[in-house]
Design a protein around this motif. Structure first.
Motif, PDB file in Angstrom:
ATOM      1  N   GLY A  71       9.991  13.859  -3.320  1.00  0.00           N
ATOM      2  CA  GLY A  71       9.184  14.398  -2.192  1.00  0.00           C
ATOM      3  C   GLY A  71       9.601  13.826  -1.104  1.00  0.00           C
ATOM      4  O   GLY A  71      10.744  13.341  -0.799  1.00  0.00           O
ATOM      5  N   ASN A  72       8.296  13.261  -0.276  1.00  0.00           N
ATOM      6  CA  ASN A  72       8.508  12.863   1.126  1.00  0.00           C
ATOM      7  C   ASN A  72       8.975  11.497   1.026  1.00  0.00           C
ATOM      8  O   ASN A  72       9.563  10.900   2.003  1.00  0.00           O
ATOM      9  N   VAL A  73       8.891  10.635   0.056  1.00  0.00           N
ATOM     10  CA  VAL A  73       9.362   9.196   0.055  1.00  0.00           C
ATOM     11  C   VAL A  73      10.832   8.974   0.120  1.00  0.00           C
ATOM     12  O   VAL A  73      11.497   8.122   0.594  1.00  0.00           O
ATOM     13  N   GLY A  74      11.112  10.370  -0.343  1.00  0.00           N
ATOM     14  CA  GLY A  74      12.783  10.301  -0.225  1.00  0.00           C
ATOM     15  C   GLY A  74      13.451  11.323   0.866  1.00  0.00           C
ATOM     16  O   GLY A  74      14.426  11.503   0.931  1.00  0.00           O
ATOM     17  N   ARG A  75      12.420  11.872   1.747  1.00  0.00           N
ATOM     18  CA  ARG A  75      12.955  12.751   2.820  1.00  0.00           C
ATOM     19  C   ARG A  75      12.615  12.171   4.175  1.00  0.00           C
ATOM     20  O   ARG A  75      12.881  13.008   5.174  1.00  0.00           O
ATOM     21  N   ASN A  76      11.983  11.128   4.327  1.00  0.00           N
ATOM     22  CA  ASN A  76      11.752  10.660   5.581  1.00  0.00           C
ATOM     23  C   ASN A  76      12.584   9.858   6.301  1.00  0.00           C
ATOM     24  O   ASN A  76      13.914   9.890   5.717  1.00  0.00           O
ATOM     25  N   LYS A 232     -11.139   8.042 -14.113  1.00  0.00           N
ATOM     26  CA  LYS A 232     -10.992   8.345 -12.524  1.00  0.00           C
ATOM     27  C   LYS A 232      -9.747   9.013 -12.196  1.00  0.00           C
ATOM     28  O   LYS A 232      -8.755   8.756 -12.797  1.00  0.00           O
ATOM     29  N   VAL A 233      -9.772  10.090 -11.380  1.00  0.00           N
ATOM     30  CA  VAL A 233      -8.657  10.771 -11.125  1.00  0.00           C
ATOM     31  C   VAL A 233      -8.396  10.890  -9.465  1.00  0.00           C
ATOM     32  O   VAL A 233      -9.224  11.159  -8.836  1.00  0.00           O
ATOM     33  N   ALA A 234      -7.122  10.176  -9.156  1.00  0.00           N
ATOM     34  CA  ALA A 234      -6.694   9.980  -7.835  1.00  0.00           C
ATOM     35  C   ALA A 234      -5.694  10.896  -7.497  1.00  0.00           C
ATOM     36  O   ALA A 234      -4.951  11.169  -8.362  1.00  0.00           O
ATOM     37  N   VAL A 235      -5.915  11.534  -6.300  1.00  0.00           N
ATOM     38  CA  VAL A 235      -5.047  12.494  -5.703  1.00  0.00           C
ATOM     39  C   VAL A 235      -4.270  12.018  -4.510  1.00  0.00           C
ATOM     40  O   VAL A 235      -4.739  11.437  -3.585  1.00  0.00           O
ATOM     41  N   ALA A 236      -2.958  11.900  -4.838  1.00  0.00           N
ATOM     42  CA  ALA A 236      -2.126  11.380  -3.621  1.00  0.00           C
ATOM     43  C   ALA A 236      -0.570  12.193  -3.492  1.00  0.00           C
ATOM     44  O   ALA A 236       0.212  11.773  -4.093  1.00  0.00           O
ATOM     45  N   VAL A 237      -1.015  13.556  -2.984  1.00  0.00           N
ATOM     46  CA  VAL A 237       0.165  14.534  -3.149  1.00  0.00           C
ATOM     47  C   VAL A 237       0.693  15.097  -1.889  1.00  0.00           C
ATOM     48  O   VAL A 237       1.266  15.909  -1.779  1.00  0.00           O
ATOM     49  N   ALA A 238       0.235  14.339  -0.653  1.00  0.00           N
ATOM     50  CA  ALA A 238       0.778  14.645   0.744  1.00  0.00           C
ATOM     51  C   ALA A 238       0.726  16.180   0.968  1.00  0.00           C
ATOM     52  O   ALA A 238      -0.180  16.957   1.092  1.00  0.00           O
ATOM     53  N   GLY A 239       1.890  16.602   1.118  1.00  0.00           N
ATOM     54  CA  GLY A 239       1.977  18.028   1.619  1.00  0.00           C
ATOM     55  C   GLY A 239       1.472  19.130   0.676  1.00  0.00           C
ATOM     56  O   GLY A 239       1.013  20.210   1.102  1.00  0.00           O
ATOM     57  N   SER A 240       1.319  18.677  -0.586  1.00  0.00           N
ATOM     58  CA  SER A 240       0.621  19.550  -1.841  1.00  0.00           C
ATOM     59  C   SER A 240      -0.676  19.533  -1.677  1.00  0.00           C
ATOM     60  O   SER A 240      -1.579  19.983  -2.861  1.00  0.00           O
ATOM     61  N   THR A 241      -1.443  18.828  -0.845  1.00  0.00           N
ATOM     62  CA  THR A 241      -2.891  18.601  -0.872  1.00  0.00           C
ATOM     63  C   THR A 241      -3.772  19.611  -1.184  1.00  0.00           C
ATOM     64  O   THR A 241      -4.609  19.705  -1.898  1.00  0.00           O
ATOM     65  N   PRO A 349      -4.954   9.576   8.682  1.00  0.00           N
ATOM     66  CA  PRO A 349      -5.027   9.673   7.288  1.00  0.00           C
ATOM     67  C   PRO A 349      -6.602   9.906   6.882  1.00  0.00           C
ATOM     68  O   PRO A 349      -7.565   9.654   7.396  1.00  0.00           O
ATOM     69  N   ILE A 350      -6.530  10.136   5.483  1.00  0.00           N
ATOM     70  CA  ILE A 350      -7.919  10.148   4.700  1.00  0.00           C
ATOM     71  C   ILE A 350      -7.644   9.531   3.360  1.00  0.00           C
ATOM     72  O   ILE A 350      -6.732   9.802   2.701  1.00  0.00           O
ATOM     73  N   ILE A 351      -8.442   8.140   3.115  1.00  0.00           N
ATOM     74  CA  ILE A 351      -8.497   7.520   2.140  1.00  0.00           C
ATOM     75  C   ILE A 351      -9.723   7.434   1.663  1.00  0.00           C
ATOM     76  O   ILE A 351     -10.300   6.473   2.025  1.00  0.00           O
ATOM     77  N   THR A 352     -10.265   7.915   0.481  1.00  0.00           N
ATOM     78  CA  THR A 352     -11.646   7.889   0.348  1.00  0.00           C
ATOM     79  C   THR A 352     -12.096   8.242  -1.037  1.00  0.00           C
ATOM     80  O   THR A 352     -11.229   8.607  -1.981  1.00  0.00           O
ATOM     81  N   GLY A 364      -3.209  13.409   4.509  1.00  0.00           N
ATOM     82  CA  GLY A 364      -3.574  13.648   5.680  1.00  0.00           C
ATOM     83  C   GLY A 364      -2.448  12.608   6.364  1.00  0.00           C
ATOM     84  O   GLY A 364      -2.807  12.198   7.565  1.00  0.00           O
ATOM     85  N   TRP A 365      -1.308  12.397   5.819  1.00  0.00           N
ATOM     86  CA  TRP A 365      -0.314  11.397   6.526  1.00  0.00           C
ATOM     87  C   TRP A 365       0.215  11.742   7.517  1.00  0.00           C
ATOM     88  O   TRP A 365       1.334  11.108   8.230  1.00  0.00           O
ATOM     89  N   CYS A 366       0.328  13.171   7.889  1.00  0.00           N
ATOM     90  CA  CYS A 366       1.040  13.913   8.975  1.00  0.00           C
ATOM     91  C   CYS A 366       2.484  13.533   8.659  1.00  0.00           C
ATOM     92  O   CYS A 366       2.902  13.391   7.490  1.00  0.00           O
ATOM     93  N   TYR A 367       3.311  13.088   9.672  1.00  0.00           N
ATOM     94  CA  TYR A 367       4.667  12.758   9.442  1.00  0.00           C
ATOM     95  C   TYR A 367       4.877  11.249   9.444  1.00  0.00           C
ATOM     96  O   TYR A 367       5.906  10.760   9.960  1.00  0.00           O
ATOM     97  N   GLY A 368       3.901  10.429   9.155  1.00  0.00           N
ATOM     98  CA  GLY A 368       3.793   8.791   9.320  1.00  0.00           C
ATOM     99  C   GLY A 368       3.687   8.161   8.060  1.00  0.00           C
ATOM    100  O   GLY A 368       3.142   7.009   7.998  1.00  0.00           O
ATOM    101  N   GLY A 369       3.691   8.703   7.123  1.00  0.00           N
ATOM    102  CA  GLY A 369       3.227   8.189   5.725  1.00  0.00           C
ATOM    103  C   GLY A 369       4.234   7.216   5.027  1.00  0.00           C
ATOM    104  O   GLY A 369       3.499   6.210   4.539  1.00  0.00           O
ATOM    105  N   PHE A 370       5.321   7.106   5.512  1.00  0.00           N
ATOM    106  CA  PHE A 370       6.334   6.199   4.819  1.00  0.00           C
ATOM    107  C   PHE A 370       5.909   4.661   5.394  1.00  0.00           C
ATOM    108  O   PHE A 370       5.773   3.901   4.339  1.00  0.00           O
ATOM    109  N   LYS A 371       5.832   4.436   6.400  1.00  0.00           N
ATOM    110  CA  LYS A 371       5.443   3.037   6.861  1.00  0.00           C
ATOM    111  C   LYS A 371       4.034   2.771   6.246  1.00  0.00           C
ATOM    112  O   LYS A 371       3.747   1.508   6.254  1.00  0.00           O
TER     113      LYS A 371
END
Lengths: 419, 99
Positions: A71-76, A232-241, A349-352, A364-371
């Motif tokens: 996904g985005n970790v290899g696309r930024n 606990k279930v954590a969701v970290a799916v960027a564009g698929s949120t 972003p949203i981390i909650t 909610g990382w927009c296009y700045g999630g990699f950093k």
């Protein structure tokens, strides 16, 4: 002793490199875990790593729909920086920057973090004033920032058209020297290996198809490889949120998914030793260690879940590059691709915890999630482990929109494609 | 991507300005229902699939259009005048089942 070292390189070279262990296992999912993380991208993997390393929670599964890093970790475009205006963002991204500075050592994995600087160009006196204000805001919080004159910029980036006859003459720029780039695949692989070695199960090709519920409470997930329960279930799916939250019955989110394109040119000799952003449009460019120029521009500008864009943006990005570097006209494009960005309503972003009991949300990382990858994982792990946010992600709530505490760095208002 | 403007025929997407999600309904301006305003301003359906949206033929006849487009394939299934058809043509439930 560290698994990767000069000694182990030599030893494995002598045995023909046949004895390296895979960097992570391929386990089958267990029936239940303490924590399930949906999404095996940078943020999901770093969350798993810090859960295990910092908070001692190792009974964790990371579920990835495709293969790891697809996904985005290899696309930024790999830029890492902390040059924000608002203190909530600056503190968070500066924390991330400090983690980047020690990341290769921490992971015992070379993420090729290169502090070659990020330079924002100003093309009008007003823009330069604006950059000076931003630089002052950064320095106020202890982040490095230098205002550069055209002469200094011309010396640092010899390829730029610094003449007054340039399409958009350059009046100056704001440099963050500690900013730079990292090898994005290595970040995913390094975190995956680090989490795996601490007992985390990384399960690829495992798509979440629904949530297991006990009343309101989320108690696990159904997947293409069977039901898996978790405390606990954590969701970290960027564009698929949007898609994943819909599975949990949450129809509306302060997020739109948009496609962002990126490009790589054919390899050139060393040409650009910093990351450059253009002020009169939306364009940024760096040069990879292989020599290719890595660059991108604006979103395509309409809702999209397709990992590809359309041609008008390609044309716009190329024209912006040539406005800065007329000499690059003969250089050919090697590849282009698209990634789906979770554009939030204020660009932050949203981390909650929540929004449902037993659920945790990172988006909610927009296009700045990699950093943000290290700090996002660390703060999300803290939030999951303690059921309360870390001070660095405390402002990034989901209810800040209804509470009137939005964090709008650009001051664009609730139009996600503008952030 | 081509959008077929009812006036001008099929035109390149670069002639059009995206006005965003067409599913939203602005509350009565006199309304003091903060939840309804919050939902209008900040909350989006953001579907992966059929999406109702508003576009303007800004580089052409300048008419506002109600477009039904698939966000997974970018395929456009309907383009109509927004002033006549601005209200959503698909409810969330209908295409949620499909997606």
């Amino acid at each position: 002793m560290a698994e990767y070292s000069a000694f182990s390189l030599l030893k494995n070279a002598l045995s023909g490199n046949r004895d390296w262990k895979p960097a992570w296992r391929k386990p089958s999912p267990k029936a239940s875990y303490d924590v399930i993380i949906i999404g095996g991208g940078g943020h999901g993997l770093s969350t798993a790593y810090y859960l295990a390393k910092e908070f001692g929670i190792t009974n964790v599964a990371v579920l990835e729909k495709g293969y790891l890093g697809s996904g985005n970790v290899g696309r930024n475009t790999t830029a890492v920086r902390s040059n924000y205006l608002l203190p909530q963002n600056t503190r968070f991204y500066e924390h991330s920057m400090k983690m980047w500075e020690n990341l290769s050592h921490d992971l015992n994995y070379n993420v090729m973090f290169s502090q070659r600087g990020v330079l924002n160009l100003a093309h009008t006196p007003g823009q330069l004033d604006d950059l000076a204000r931003k630089g002052n805001a950064m320095r106020h919080l202890g982040v490095d920032a230098e205002l550069m004159t055209p002469v200094e910029i011309g010396r640092r980036v010899p390829g730029l058209d610094m003449s007054q006859q340039a399409r958009f003459p350059i009046y100056g720029g704001l440099m963050q020297e500690r900013a730079g780039t990292a090898r994005h695949d290595a970040v995913a692989w390094g975190y995956a290996r680090g989490a795996d070695r601490r007992g985390v199960d990384i399960i690829e090709n495992c798509e979440v198809t629904g949530f297991l519920r006990d009343g309101d409470r989320v108690t696990g997930v159904s997947t293409s490889r069977g039901d898996i329960r978790a405390k606990k279930v954590a969701v970290a799916v960027a564009g698929s949120t949007g898609r994943v939250m819909q599975l949990a019955g949450i129809d509306r989110m302060p997020i739109e998914s948009h496609v962002l394109q990126a490009f790589v040119s054919e390899s050139l000799k060393p040409f650009l030793d910093t990351v450059l952003t253009f002020g009169m449009g939306h364009f940024y460019v760096g040069q990879s260690d292989k020599g290719g120029l890595v660059y991108g521009g604006d979103l395509d500008g309409y809702n999209s879940y397709a990992q590809r864009g359309s041609l008008p943006i390609v044309e716009e990005v190329m024209s912006e590059m040539l406005a800065l570097f007329p000499s690059l006209a003969p250089v050919r494009v090697l590849r282009s691709w698209g990634g789906v960005c979770d554009m939030s309503m204020d660009g932050s972003p949203i981390i909650t915890t929540g929004p449902l009991p037993g659920m945790y949300l990172n988006c909610g990382w927009c296009y700045g999630g990699f950093k943000a990858t290290p700090a996002s994982g660390f703060c999300f792990a803290h939030t999951i482990a303690k059921d309360a946010p870390h001070e660095f992600n405390a402002p990034f709530t989901l209810d800040r929109f209804s509470r009137g505490t939005v964090i709008d760095d650009k001051g664009q208002g609730p139009t996600p494609r503008m952030h | 991507m081509l959008i077929t403007c009812p006036y001008c025929g099929p035109r390149d997407v670069s002639e059009f300005a995206y006005q965003g999600d067409g599913n939203r309904t602005r509350p009565d301006p006199a309304s003091t229902d903060s939840e309804a305003w919050n939902a209008y301003v900040y909350d989006r359906l953001n579907p992966a699939g059929i999406h109702n949206e508003i576009w303007q033929h800004a580089g052409g006849c300048r008419v506002h259009l109600a477009v039904v487009r698939d966000t997974l394939t970018h395929e456009i299934s309907s383009v109509r005048f927004a002033r006549e058809h601005g209200t959503p043509t698909h409810s969330r439930r209908n295409h949620g089942a499909k997606a």
